[in-house]
Design an enzyme around this catalytic site. Sequence first.
Site, PDB file in Angstrom:
ATOM      1  N   HIS A  71      13.458  66.277 110.223  1.00 59.22           N
ATOM      2  CA  HIS A  71      14.028  67.633 110.317  1.00 59.22           C
ATOM      3  C   HIS A  71      15.155  67.677 111.334  1.00 59.22           C
ATOM      4  O   HIS A  71      15.088  67.067 112.395  1.00 59.22           O
ATOM      5  CB  HIS A  71      12.947  68.669 110.639  1.00 59.22           C
ATOM      6  CG  HIS A  71      12.316  68.559 111.999  1.00 59.22           C
ATOM      7  ND1 HIS A  71      12.781  69.249 113.099  1.00 59.22           N
ATOM      8  CD2 HIS A  71      11.229  67.871 112.428  1.00 59.22           C
ATOM      9  CE1 HIS A  71      12.015  68.985 114.145  1.00 59.22           C
ATOM     10  NE2 HIS A  71      11.065  68.150 113.767  1.00 59.22           N
ATOM     11  N   ASP A 188      13.386  65.507 119.319  1.00 65.94           N
ATOM     12  CA  ASP A 188      12.511  66.001 118.253  1.00 65.94           C
ATOM     13  C   ASP A 188      13.330  66.994 117.432  1.00 65.94           C
ATOM     14  O   ASP A 188      13.528  68.133 117.860  1.00 65.94           O
ATOM     15  CB  ASP A 188      11.279  66.665 118.871  1.00 65.94           C
ATOM     16  CG  ASP A 188      10.415  67.402 117.869  1.00 65.94           C
ATOM     17  OD1 ASP A 188      10.526  67.134 116.669  1.00 65.94           O
ATOM     18  OD2 ASP A 188       9.625  68.273 118.305  1.00 65.94           O
ATOM     19  N   GLU A 222      11.413  73.032 110.043  1.00 65.45           N
ATOM     20  CA  GLU A 222      10.161  72.398 110.465  1.00 65.45           C
ATOM     21  C   GLU A 222       9.572  73.053 111.697  1.00 65.45           C
ATOM     22  O   GLU A 222       8.348  73.227 111.796  1.00 65.45           O
ATOM     23  CB  GLU A 222      10.388  70.904 110.723  1.00 65.45           C
ATOM     24  CG  GLU A 222       9.109  70.092 110.871  1.00 65.45           C
ATOM     25  CD  GLU A 222       8.529  70.083 112.280  1.00 65.45           C
ATOM     26  OE1 GLU A 222       7.377  69.627 112.447  1.00 65.45           O
ATOM     27  OE2 GLU A 222       9.231  70.522 113.219  1.00 65.45           O
ATOM     28  N   GLU A 223      10.418  73.415 112.659  1.00 66.61           N
ATOM     29  CA  GLU A 223       9.908  73.948 113.926  1.00 66.61           C
ATOM     30  C   GLU A 223       9.211  75.297 113.765  1.00 66.61           C
ATOM     31  O   GLU A 223       8.498  75.734 114.672  1.00 66.61           O
ATOM     32  CB  GLU A 223      11.041  74.069 114.948  1.00 66.61           C
ATOM     33  CG  GLU A 223      11.625  72.739 115.426  1.00 66.61           C
ATOM     34  CD  GLU A 223      10.661  71.909 116.251  1.00 66.61           C
ATOM     35  OE1 GLU A 223       9.508  72.335 116.468  1.00 66.61           O
ATOM     36  OE2 GLU A 223      11.058  70.814 116.679  1.00 66.61           O
ATOM     37  N   ASP A 242       8.951  61.760 112.391  1.00 68.88           N
ATOM     38  CA  ASP A 242       9.011  62.763 113.442  1.00 68.88           C
ATOM     39  C   ASP A 242       8.631  62.086 114.752  1.00 68.88           C
ATOM     40  O   ASP A 242       8.177  60.946 114.759  1.00 68.88           O
ATOM     41  CB  ASP A 242       8.077  63.933 113.120  1.00 68.88           C
ATOM     42  CG  ASP A 242       8.561  65.258 113.685  1.00 68.88           C
ATOM     43  OD1 ASP A 242       9.245  65.220 114.732  1.00 68.88           O
ATOM     44  OD2 ASP A 242       8.256  66.307 113.105  1.00 68.88           O
ATOM     45  N   HIS A 322       9.266  68.989 123.395  1.00 71.80           N
ATOM     46  CA  HIS A 322       9.538  70.431 123.486  1.00 71.80           C
ATOM     47  C   HIS A 322       9.884  70.842 124.918  1.00 71.80           C
ATOM     48  O   HIS A 322       9.710  71.997 125.300  1.00 71.80           O
ATOM     49  CB  HIS A 322       8.369  71.263 122.954  1.00 71.80           C
ATOM     50  CG  HIS A 322       8.305  71.283 121.460  1.00 71.80           C
ATOM     51  ND1 HIS A 322       7.638  72.255 120.747  1.00 71.80           N
ATOM     52  CD2 HIS A 322       8.855  70.466 120.523  1.00 71.80           C
ATOM     53  CE1 HIS A 322       7.769  72.019 119.443  1.00 71.80           C
ATOM     54  NE2 HIS A 322       8.499  70.938 119.297  1.00 71.80           N
TER      55      HIS A 322
END
Length: 345
Positions: A71, A188, A222-223, A242, A322
């Site tokens: 993603h 990410d 995706e998030e 991922d 994150h």
Amino acid sequence: MHNIDEHYLLEKLQALLDIPSPSGYCHDVMSWLEKEVRALGFPITFTRKGGAIITLPSNSTLDYTLCLTAHVDTLGAMVRSITSNGTLKLTSIGGFMMHSIEGEYCKVHTRDGKAYTGTILSTEPSVHVYREARDQKRVESNMEVRIDEVVKNAEDVEKLGITVGDYISFDARTQVLDSGYIKSRHLDDKASVAALLALIEWIKRENITLTKQVKIFISNYEEVGHGSSYIPTDIDEMIAVDMGAIGDDLSCSEHDVSICAKDSTGPYDYNMTTRLVELAKRDQLSYVVDIYPFYGSDASAALAGGHNIKAALIGPGVHASHSMERTHKQAIVHTAALLAAYVLD
């Protein structure tokens, strides 16, 4: 190990990280991706919600298709309201801790194409003024954006064209270090997208025609949980590429390709996972097998969407996911090499 071009991979990773792309605001990065894929000579199409589908050359006559997915969307925020003193309240896009963005430089993207810089701060940003500044809870209601324009009230902000619903992107602050480490926001999952581009470049450079049908799906939601809730109907198995999680009782480091046996949504396909482990061993890649306790992937989103597929999950180890993330170039190269082994297997 397959001859993945490390220089190409890192160059494309830097370019990806430089393009703001919070979930739902991916038109610029998808335009960039389209140009890169077409320059390599491969066809690319788009779903209605903006995901990209890349078809790799194959001489297979089997009615069976492998999909590799990563993603390109990232964490971010959106303007929730404009305050009377000219700051912006925000609402988060994706799951992150508020203290991980405190003090971060950002951009506010208006719907008429302008971008204004700013800084994300708590509403009590100075210990010289606020007695409880250190103890203030870092929650959405206590965070705001200070924009770098002369504004004294909400009307001044509105005159700039900023309004509720405008996207807020966080500066990536990317550094590619001589030690091989890459530290940046949004590894990410842009590290994995770069790995897939390096895989495509290797197929082009080596003039490889695959003996199985392979599609690459680049998702853009995706998030927020539904990146691959829709995938092309001809896909039979999917590998989500991922980030590998690091910490607590996990084995993964920033140098490894992580093979996930199970995440919060349940176990991945046993045979696919086993074959990935066998190929990593065969090619002497730095790999680990791990279980992610608080994690879901685009493969699990596809399964939840009702698709009749088998699914697996791999990716480069990323520390402080994150938040202020870091990985090592070896992890990304070995991820691309493992994918190369699998598509040739």
